[in-house]
Design an enzyme around this catalytic site. Structure first.
Site: not given
Length: 392
Positions: A181, A209, A240
């Protein structure tokens, strides 16, 4: 009365080091342009990769779920049971991920602190990449297994650890982030899987991610590398790119059965609220129906990276829309971030202890919701402030 003077001293040290911060306030939805501290700024600090956090279909699904199911679930899953909407979500996510089963947790962090301690025990070994996320480190610490660390994405070092230690343990679990990340680079998942097969190990990938970013319509790093069925534990986030909140473990069905009996966040914390579950289902269905969101994300990311590189900024070795701008010094990093914000671009400085000392950087998070005008404006501001601060 307790003496908290030691905290006064520690806060003063943060201020002296130039890294003390007061959190800004966003007066609206988290999207491409936000009202931050009552100032309109281009937002380069969000994990809302696909712009789904404010998508009308996603918001409507949350409202409908509240109307039918109420505001909360009432208890932990193992006491009150599951609402059918949560069952539906786990089925849809398993289909999306092309894996046997999915177990939904309250957050990605909860996945790591819950799953790791449930699947290894005393007499087992965890081998972890040195740059793995803090939640993996916490999850490893909570387990009763022994621990070893290999150099970041160094397959020779991983094999060295395996040669030295494999025969001393019952089970060995290799853990890595799918996308790291802070730098935006990818794990060498194909080689990790090969070594796991060679040395009879289990594999665990935290794909926070990569979820919604890599692979077909954001199916993740495992899909990106074509490794379905070859990674034992795949952690994904729903907070996310999916735009809501929560996390999940994609795995074989037998793993799900065990987690529902032993993963402590599922046993001791209330399940996700219906509004979140309804919104997540809508987001995942949008991804399953089209690649337009991920296509736009990558188009924007490549455009922005090119603009910063042409200005002379060091954007590291990112392989994803995460775009670090390497500064080094902690105080310089935070001053640069502050100056960008004053000029209408919000991008948070990342400093120790999130990254190593002397490795301060701004982490630009590009979204499918950014317009070309947003990105052009941000690049212009980076040029102006970068020159003023002697960075380019």
């Amino acid at each position: 009365m307790s003496n908290l003077n030691y905290l006064d001293k520690q806060i003063e040290e943060l201020k002296e080091g130039g890294v003390y911060r007061i959190l800004p306030i966003n007066y609206g939805a988290c999207t491409n342009v936000i009202d931050l501290n009552h100032k309109r700024v281009v937002n380069l600090s969000s994990n809302n990769y696909l712009g789904l956090a404010n998508h009308p279909d996603v918001k409507e699904a949350a409202i409908e779920a509240i109307r039918k199911y109420g505001a909360g679930t009432g208890s932990v899953r193992t006491i009150v049971g599951n609402q059918d909407i949560l069952e539906d979500l786990e089925v849809i996510l398993a289909e999306f991920k092309r894996e046997e089963a999915v177990t939904v947790f309250q957050s990605g962090l909860n996945c790591n602190i819950g799953a790791i301690q449930a699947i290894v025990n005393k007499g087992d070994l965890i081998i972890s990449d040195e740059l793995n996320h803090a939640s993996i480190i916490d999850g490893v610490r909570l387990s009763r297994a022994d621990k070893a660390v290999f150099k970041h994405s160094d397959m020779e070092d991983l094999e060295r650890v395996l040669k030295e230690k494999r025969n001393q343990y019952v089970n060995v679990l290799i853990i890595t982030d799918g996308v790291f990340s802070m730098d935006g680079d990818l794990a060498n998942l194909p080689e990790i899987v090969k070594l796991a097969k060679k040395y009879d190990c289990l594999t665990y990938v935290d794909d926070a991610h990569g979820s919604g970013v890599l692979g077909e319509s954001g199916r993740g790093t495992v899909d990106h590398f074509g490794l379905h069925g070859q990674v034992d534990f795949i952690i994904g986030t729903l907070s996310k790119a999916i735009g809501v909140v929560g996390g999940y473990v994609a795995s074989k069905k037998i793993v799900k059965e065990w987690l529902l009996h032993r993963a402590r966040p599922l046993l001791f914390s209330t399940a996700l609220p219906p509004a979140a579950v309804g919104a997540i289902i809508a987001s995942v269905k949008l991804l399953m129906s089209s690649t337009e969101y991920t296509d736009k994300l990558w188009e924007n990311a490549e455009y922005f990276k090119k603009g910063l590189k042409e200005l002379g900024f060091n954007t590291g070795h990112s392989q994803t829309p995460i775009t670090p701008v390497m500064i080094g010094d902690e105080a310089k990093t935070m001053k640069f971030s502050k100056a960008l914000l004053e000029n209408g671009v919000f991008v948070s400085g990342i400093v120790f202890p999130t990254v190593a000392k002397g490795a301060g950087r701004l982490r630009c998070m590009i979204s499918a919701s950014h317009t070309k005008e947003d990105l052009d404006f941000a690049i212009e501001v980076f040029a102006k402030v970068g020159k003023e601060h002697g960075l380019i």
